[in-house]
Design a protein around this motif. Structure first.
Motif, PDB file in Angstrom:
ATOM      1  N   CYS A  65       0.839  -1.209   0.000  1.00 47.99           N
ATOM      2  CA  CYS A  65       0.000   0.000   0.000  1.00 47.99           C
ATOM      3  C   CYS A  65       0.871   1.256   0.000  1.00 47.99           C
ATOM      4  O   CYS A  65       0.590   2.224  -0.724  1.00 47.99           O
ATOM      5  CB  CYS A  65      -0.916  -0.003   1.218  1.00 47.99           C
ATOM      6  N   ALA A  66       1.926   1.256   0.794  1.00 39.53           N
ATOM      7  CA  ALA A  66       2.829   2.409   0.846  1.00 39.53           C
ATOM      8  C   ALA A  66       3.502   2.635  -0.503  1.00 39.53           C
ATOM      9  O   ALA A  66       3.658   3.785  -0.953  1.00 39.53           O
ATOM     10  CB  ALA A  66       3.873   2.196   1.938  1.00 39.53           C
ATOM     11  N   ALA A  67       3.910   1.563  -1.167  1.00 39.01           N
ATOM     12  CA  ALA A  67       4.546   1.682  -2.476  1.00 39.01           C
ATOM     13  C   ALA A  67       3.602   2.292  -3.500  1.00 39.01           C
ATOM     14  O   ALA A  67       4.011   3.096  -4.353  1.00 39.01           O
ATOM     15  CB  ALA A  67       5.031   0.309  -2.945  1.00 39.01           C
ATOM     16  N   ALA A  68       2.324   1.943  -3.429  1.00 40.62           N
ATOM     17  CA  ALA A  68       1.342   2.494  -4.364  1.00 40.62           C
ATOM     18  C   ALA A  68       1.214   4.002  -4.186  1.00 40.62           C
ATOM     19  O   ALA A  68       1.109   4.755  -5.165  1.00 40.62           O
ATOM     20  CB  ALA A  68      -0.011   1.816  -4.157  1.00 40.62           C
ATOM     21  N   VAL A  69       1.236   4.469  -2.941  1.00 38.33           N
ATOM     22  CA  VAL A  69       1.156   5.908  -2.671  1.00 38.33           C
ATOM     23  C   VAL A  69       2.355   6.633  -3.273  1.00 38.33           C
ATOM     24  O   VAL A  69       2.219   7.686  -3.915  1.00 38.33           O
ATOM     25  CB  VAL A  69       1.074   6.161  -1.152  1.00 38.33           C
ATOM     26  N   VAL A  70       3.553   6.082  -3.087  1.00 42.31           N
ATOM     27  CA  VAL A  70       4.770   6.710  -3.624  1.00 42.31           C
ATOM     28  C   VAL A  70       4.730   6.747  -5.149  1.00 42.31           C
ATOM     29  O   VAL A  70       5.065   7.775  -5.770  1.00 42.31           O
ATOM     30  CB  VAL A  70       6.018   5.958  -3.127  1.00 42.31           C
ATOM     31  N   ALA A  71       4.314   5.649  -5.771  1.00 40.56           N
ATOM     32  CA  ALA A  71       4.280   5.599  -7.227  1.00 40.56           C
ATOM     33  C   ALA A  71       3.315   6.638  -7.796  1.00 40.56           C
ATOM     34  O   ALA A  71       3.619   7.322  -8.782  1.00 40.56           O
ATOM     35  CB  ALA A  71       3.877   4.192  -7.683  1.00 40.56           C
ATOM     36  N   LEU A  72       2.150   6.789  -7.189  1.00 42.27           N
ATOM     37  CA  LEU A  72       1.170   7.762  -7.675  1.00 42.27           C
ATOM     38  C   LEU A  72       1.701   9.194  -7.538  1.00 42.27           C
ATOM     39  O   LEU A  72       1.446  10.051  -8.386  1.00 42.27           O
ATOM     40  CB  LEU A  72      -0.140   7.611  -6.901  1.00 42.27           C
ATOM     41  N   ALA A  73       2.445   9.458  -6.470  1.00 44.67           N
ATOM     42  CA  ALA A  73       2.943  10.813  -6.224  1.00 44.67           C
ATOM     43  C   ALA A  73       4.049  11.218  -7.181  1.00 44.67           C
ATOM     44  O   ALA A  73       4.378  12.412  -7.272  1.00 44.67           O
ATOM     45  CB  ALA A  73       3.438  10.937  -4.782  1.00 44.67           C
ATOM     46  N   SER A  74       4.647  10.280  -7.890  1.00 46.50           N
ATOM     47  CA  SER A  74       5.707  10.642  -8.834  1.00 46.50           C
ATOM     48  C   SER A  74       5.189  11.581  -9.916  1.00 46.50           C
ATOM     49  O   SER A  74       5.948  12.370 -10.493  1.00 46.50           O
ATOM     50  CB  SER A  74       6.305   9.377  -9.477  1.00 46.50           C
ATOM     51  N   VAL A  75       3.881  11.518 -10.190  1.00 46.78           N
ATOM     52  CA  VAL A  75       3.279  12.395 -11.202  1.00 46.78           C
ATOM     53  C   VAL A  75       3.398  13.866 -10.791  1.00 46.78           C
ATOM     54  O   VAL A  75       3.494  14.754 -11.638  1.00 46.78           O
ATOM     55  CB  VAL A  75       1.795  12.015 -11.409  1.00 46.78           C
ATOM     56  N   ALA A  76       3.387  14.126  -9.467  1.00 46.57           N
ATOM     57  CA  ALA A  76       3.461  15.509  -9.000  1.00 46.57           C
ATOM     58  C   ALA A  76       4.740  16.191  -9.464  1.00 46.57           C
ATOM     59  O   ALA A  76       4.737  17.378  -9.806  1.00 46.57           O
ATOM     60  CB  ALA A  76       3.355  15.549  -7.472  1.00 46.57           C
ATOM     61  N   TYR A  77       5.848  15.464  -9.470  1.00 50.76           N
ATOM     62  CA  TYR A  77       7.105  16.050  -9.938  1.00 50.76           C
ATOM     63  C   TYR A  77       7.013  16.462 -11.403  1.00 50.76           C
ATOM     64  O   TYR A  77       7.543  17.507 -11.805  1.00 50.76           O
ATOM     65  CB  TYR A  77       8.252  15.057  -9.761  1.00 50.76           C
ATOM     66  N   LEU A  78       6.348  15.649 -12.210  1.00 52.56           N
ATOM     67  CA  LEU A  78       6.279  15.934 -13.638  1.00 52.56           C
ATOM     68  C   LEU A  78       5.406  17.151 -13.932  1.00 52.56           C
ATOM     69  O   LEU A  78       5.503  17.740 -15.010  1.00 52.56           O
ATOM     70  CB  LEU A  78       5.743  14.708 -14.382  1.00 52.56           C
ATOM     71  N   ARG A  79       4.568  17.542 -12.991  1.00 55.61           N
ATOM     72  CA  ARG A  79       3.685  18.693 -13.183  1.00 55.61           C
ATOM     73  C   ARG A  79       4.322  20.012 -12.732  1.00 55.61           C
ATOM     74  O   ARG A  79       3.715  21.071 -12.874  1.00 55.61           O
ATOM     75  CB  ARG A  79       2.372  18.475 -12.436  1.00 55.61           C
TER      76      ARG A  79
END
Length: 439
Positions: free
Chosen positions: A403-417
């Protein structure tokens, strides 16, 4: 001749600031390096379960999260030096309390003291350094110094964890105090904490000491307004808001790993008596690879640094993959390898992330913005400690980590924005971030 002298003076001044920054940073992390290998093992030795350990970590992280922004504002209003000294005193009290605390209640009190100290220290030393460098060279690249500090963080933790392993291997009869083996590193941490206090008193200077007590108390009245201003600025500015999201995610990911890795990996060991040694060696290994990562990040070519948001997004994805590997590891060797990669990717990202944060931060509110980011990571760790701690006994550590890994993976999009915010002074000598700050 006339324009070369100032550059030499400024360059030498910045070198001295960097030396002080690195020295005090190293001395802050050395005692933590001693404590990390046994931070979860000591409560186990005193009869606590996994759920209770999760609560302890949750108390620490919640205390830090709640106080991050107010304490950062205190540093902006009253000065970084007094805040740093009080933080060092409280963190030293945390190490002493943890060494001696026999019950859940006493350990909780120690965690609260540590959380307050962490909140006070968060960002204050870095803000002290960056503000003084930018005052001398507004377009200076602070990434190498920040990366060097993060390298020293890992060196300090490496030395501390190595000492913790050495203490755990000493015969019980040769020890000067009658304490559990897992408590002895905390005793050494107290001594190192006292050394840090001496260094702060001797080295950190910035003019705050010239304020009278009455003037300092009067300035406290402005703290609520500064907090509101900093929160508004952080939420309204797109880049800061996105970076805070990544902070929340990394808090969830790393908080979940740090709360449960020691008992989880201990279960994979064939010899339970080697648990403390295993923990110390893994902390040492993680800090070694983290040091390598931060050193590489600090020395990336300028072209890579200009693409920091893309690099950070990729590293966030790799961090999530490492947590997944840790969750599904079938053997201790595989789990230990995944654990090391978690910290490699984390430290590769950190200097680049801090550079992005500084580019979006106003000089007069730098400690507040740094505290806002640290508050976001602490909030994520609270979610991991309390939320995952409540379900870990029923679903298992592996599910929690997935579950923690899923949160980190989803947040990677924030950097690209993120959008570019170069630190270039405008016509009034202010940076992009400073120009946006209300006056």
């Amino acid at each position: 001749m006339t324009d070369r002298t100032p550059r030499t003076r400024v360059g030498g001044d910045i070198t001295g600031l960097r030396r002080t920054y690195w020295t005090c940073h190293f001395l802050r992390w050395l005692p933590l390096g001693l404590a990390l290998p046994v931070l979860a093992l000591l409560p186990l030795d005193r009869g606590l379960g996994l759920g209770q350990i999760g609560v302890l970590f949750g108390v620490y992280n919640a205390t830090s999260a709640l106080l991050e922004l107010p304490t950062g504002t205190l540093a902006d209003v009253l000065g970084n030096r007094p805040v740093l000294i009080i933080a060092a005193l409280l963190e030293t009290a945390f190490y002493l309390g943890f060494a001696l605390a026999p019950t859940m209640v006493a350990l909780t009190v120690a965690m609260i003291l540590g959380g307050i100290g962490r909140a006070l220290a968060s960002g204050a030393l870095e803000a002290w350094y960056v503000d003084r460098v930018y005052a001398r060279e507004p377009a200076a690249d602070v990434r190498p110094a920040i990366g060097g500090a993060m390298f020293l963080t890992n060196v300090a933790v490496l030395i501390g964890s190595g000492a913790a392993v050495g203490v755990s291997l000493l015969p019980k009869g040769q020890l000067p105090v009658d304490l559990p083996t897992s408590a002895l590193p905390f005793v050494l941490a107290v001594l190192c904490g006292l050394l840090q206090i001496v260094a702060l008193l001797a080295l950190v200077r910035g003019g705050e000491g010239s304020k009278s007590a009455r003037a300092g108390l009067a300035e406290l009245r402005s703290v609520p307004g500064v907090i509101r201003e900093s929160v508004t600025f952080s939420v309204q500015r797109g880049n800061l808001r996105l970076i805070l999201i990544t902070g929340l995610a990394v808090g969830v990911g790393i908080g979940a790993v740090e709360a449960f890795w020691q008992p989880a990996l201990a279960d994979l060991l064939a010899d339970p008596s080697a648990t403390t040694t295993m923990a110390g060696l893994l902390v040492a290994g993680s800090t070694l690879v983290g040091a390598i990562g931060s050193l590489i990040a600090a020395r990336l070519p300028a072209a890579a640094a200009r693409r920091a948001r893309i690099v950070c997004g990729a590293l966030f994805t790799l961090l999530a993959a490492a947590i997944v590997a840790l969750a599904v590891a079938p053997t201790f060797a595989v789990a230990a390898t995944a654990f090391l990669f978690v910290y490699l990717f984390l430290e590769l990202r950190a200097p680049l992330n801090q550079t992005l944060l500084h580019r979006a931060s106003p000089a007069g509110r730098r400690a507040s913005v740094l505290s806002a980011y640290s508050m976001s990571t602490s909030a994520g760790a609270v979610i991991a400690s309390f939320g995952f701690g409540a379900i870990v006994d029923s679903v298992g550590v592996a599910t929690v980590w997935l579950c923690a890994a899923a949160v980190v993976a989803l947040a990677s999009v924030a950097y690209l924005r993120l959008t570019p915010t170069p630190r270039v002074p405008d016509a009034q000598g202010r940076t992009v971030a400073e120009s946006a700050l209300p006056h």
